[in-house]
Design an enzyme around this catalytic site. Structure first.
Site, PDB file in Angstrom:
ATOM      1  N   SER A  22      -1.243   1.518   9.495  1.00  0.00           N
ATOM      2  CA  SER A  22      -0.810   0.306   9.713  1.00  0.00           C
ATOM      3  C   SER A  22       0.069   0.125  11.083  1.00  0.00           C
ATOM      4  O   SER A  22       0.002  -0.845  11.760  1.00  0.00           O
ATOM      5  CB  SER A  22       0.371   0.060   8.461  1.00  0.00           C
ATOM      6  OG  SER A  22      -0.405   0.009   7.112  1.00  0.00           O
ATOM      7  N   ASP A 313      -1.231   1.786  -1.873  1.00  0.00           N
ATOM      8  CA  ASP A 313      -2.155   2.465  -1.444  1.00  0.00           C
ATOM      9  C   ASP A 313      -2.188   3.836  -2.057  1.00  0.00           C
ATOM     10  O   ASP A 313      -3.467   4.495  -2.119  1.00  0.00           O
ATOM     11  CB  ASP A 313      -2.104   2.577   0.114  1.00  0.00           C
ATOM     12  CG  ASP A 313      -2.579   1.466   0.871  1.00  0.00           C
ATOM     13  OD1 ASP A 313      -2.936   0.601   0.032  1.00  0.00           O
ATOM     14  OD2 ASP A 313      -2.174   1.374   2.095  1.00  0.00           O
TER      15      ASP A 313
HETATM   16  C1  S3P Z   1      -1.549  -2.919   5.008  1.00  0.00           C
HETATM   17  C2  S3P Z   1      -1.158  -3.637   4.155  1.00  0.00           C
HETATM   18  C3  S3P Z   1      -1.500  -3.496   2.608  1.00  0.00           C
HETATM   19  C4  S3P Z   1      -2.213  -1.952   2.289  1.00  0.00           C
HETATM   20  C5  S3P Z   1      -3.307  -1.728   3.532  1.00  0.00           C
HETATM   21  C6  S3P Z   1      -2.655  -1.872   4.803  1.00  0.00           C
HETATM   22  C7  S3P Z   1      -1.049  -3.431   6.509  1.00  0.00           C
HETATM   23  O1  S3P Z   1      -2.278  -4.381   2.305  1.00  0.00           O
HETATM   24  O2  S3P Z   1      -2.900  -2.021   1.352  1.00  0.00           O
HETATM   25  O3  S3P Z   1      -3.856  -0.466   3.387  1.00  0.00           O
HETATM   26  O4  S3P Z   1      -1.252  -2.475   7.477  1.00  0.00           O
HETATM   27  O5  S3P Z   1      -0.600  -4.505   6.531  1.00  0.00           O
HETATM   28  P1  S3P Z   1      -1.653  -5.926   1.732  1.00  0.00           P
HETATM   29  O6  S3P Z   1      -0.814  -6.366   2.499  1.00  0.00           O
HETATM   30  O7  S3P Z   1      -3.005  -6.779   1.571  1.00  0.00           O
HETATM   31  O8  S3P Z   1      -1.124  -5.862   0.541  1.00  0.00           O
END
Ligand code: S3P
Length: 428
Positions: A22, A313
């Site tokens: 992220s 996750d």
């Molecule tokens: C992420 C946000 C999450 C997560 C994904 C990465 C991000 O999803 O599940 O693996 O980097 O902003 P959501 O924001 O859709 O919940």
């Protein structure tokens, strides 16, 4: 590729993981919007972050990957050039959703697509509020990708109360807000990961309706040096193995300890694992440290509500740990798990059942009745990196051999996963 392995006696040692996925996406995107050179150390080596890099390359952003350091030569918010072909976000929801926020503010037409899985995932959650801001986006059937983005005469700031907590939606709107007239405010019902706010140094405020973040149109991103912390979501696989396998102790070095991401560590403690956190310091506005987990008897837990975004996750892995714990584990309020790289509720339930676990599917989660043992089985990764890795951990503590089909999907976030596993596992 199929991965086949018999169980291990224990897992021991210290390890590092690739840079947080992220944070890596955001470091690349924000560097591309700044005027000047930014340097990123420890960028994720995974396929998803490569997708972001490739899309930015197609948009004319100069990026040099020289060894450990990635240099991004940004030329400002409106410096992208029109891509010659459709942008490909691969398997990466973060690439597609965040990039669409930026493209909504550009003065040229573009289109973004993804692989078969990403083309099935919901895009309505970003398209609707972006349309409210005045963006011109045309989605495909059922509000999925490919998305076509046309230049909008004018974006306007809105106040958007998000129906679901989602860092991707929040970040997409914050990015579009940088191109909009007036202020854009996003309100989350429950706080999701806040890497975007930290990186842009945006103030979050708690209000009766949720957590609010505001950005205004005159916001300029500055070039920066980013030190990306190790990905806690990748480290989690080995930390879970350390908790499950007798005589085990593992240390993850230099992983992010951002409180919006550490729900998994809280669950380890709730389940009774021994968790030690050391060397806490800060890197590029994010807390970071070393985490050691040692085996002890685990008990079932109940997980739901505001905890979910802090460990979304890690839920498949928690399902696996639950099978090795005493008593029942209940996961609720995680409906969005059905909208990830696979329907992760189905993937967890079917694969745990194949390994002999007592497991029940809920609409918004699952119930696992722990028995302390699983049998090796043939596992379907559902072409989902986190399912492939979670069930490789399940196989480590199982009786007999486990085969993970299409295990190569691990490369989406953690190409070094199987190599690291081999290094840490103590063979029977
Ligand atoms: C992420 C946000 C999450 C997560 C994904 C990465 C991000 O999803 O599940 O693996 O980097 O902003 P959501 O924001 O859709 O919940």
């Amino acid at each position: 590729m199929n991965y086949e392995r018999r169980g291990a006696a224990a897992i021991r040692g210290s390890f590092t993981v690739p840079g947080d996925k992220s944070i890596s996406h955001r470091a690349l995107l924000f560097s591309s919007l700044a005027k000047g050179k930014s340097e990123i150390r420890g960028l994720s080596t995974g396929g998803d972050v490569k997708s972001t890099m490739n899309c930015l390359g197609q948009l004319g952003v100069k990026i040099d990957r020289a060894g450990e350091i990635v240099k991004v030569f940004g030329e400002g918010k409106l410096s992208y050039s029109q891509p010659a072909s459709i942008l490909d976000a691969g398997n990466s929801g973060t690439t597609m959703r965040l990039l669409t926020g930026v493209l909504a503010g550009q003065k040229f037409e573009s289109a973004v697509t993804g692989d078969e899985t990403l083309r099935r995932r919901p895009m309505q959650r970003i398209v609707e509020p972006l349309l409210d801001m005045g963006a011109k986006i045309v989605a495909s059937d059922n509000m999925t990708a490919p998305l076509k983005i046309f230049p909008a005469p004018k974006l306007r700031g809105i106040r958007y109360e998000m129906p679901l907590p989602s860092a991707q939606v929040k970040s997409s709107l914050i990015l579009a807000g940088m191109f909009a007239e007036g202020e854009t405010t996003v309100v989350e019902p429950v706080e999701s990961r806040d890497h975007t706010e930290r990186m842009l140094k945006l103030r979050k405020i708690k209000t009766p309706s949720g957590i609010e973040t505001t950005i205004s149109s005159d916001f300029m991103v500055e070039p920066a040096e980013y030190d990306v912390a190790g990905d806690i979501s990748s480290a989690a696989f080995f930390l879970a193995a350390g908790a499950i396998l007798p005589n085990s102790s593992v240390t993850a070095r230099g992983i992010t300890l951002n409180p919006t991401r550490t729900g998994f560590l809280d669950v380890l403690v709730m389940m009774g694992a021994k968790v030690k956190i050391e060397n806490i310091h800060e890197a590029a506005g994010e807390p970071i440290g070393d985490v050691t987990v040692s085996h002890s008897e685990l008990s079932g837990v109940e997980i739901g509500g505001g905890m979910i975004p802090r460990l979304i996750d890690e839920l498949p892995l928690i399902g696996v740990m639950a099978a090795y714990a005493n008593g029942e584990t209940i996961v609720r309020d995680a409906h969005d798990l059905r909208r990830k790289e696979s329907d992760r509720i189905v993937a967890v339930v079917d694969n745990l059942a194949a390994m002999g676990a007592e497991v029940q599917e809920l609409d918004d989660g699952f119930i696992v009745v722990g028995s302390g043992c699983l049998k090796g089985a043939e596992i379907d990764s559902y072409k989902d990196h986190r399912i492939a890795m979670a069930f490789a951990v399940a196989g480590l503590a199982a009786e007999g051999a486990t085969i993970i089909k299409n295990a190569e999907w691990a490369q989406i976030s953690f190409p070094e996963f199987f190599e690291t596993l081999d290094k840490l596992a103590v063979r029977n």
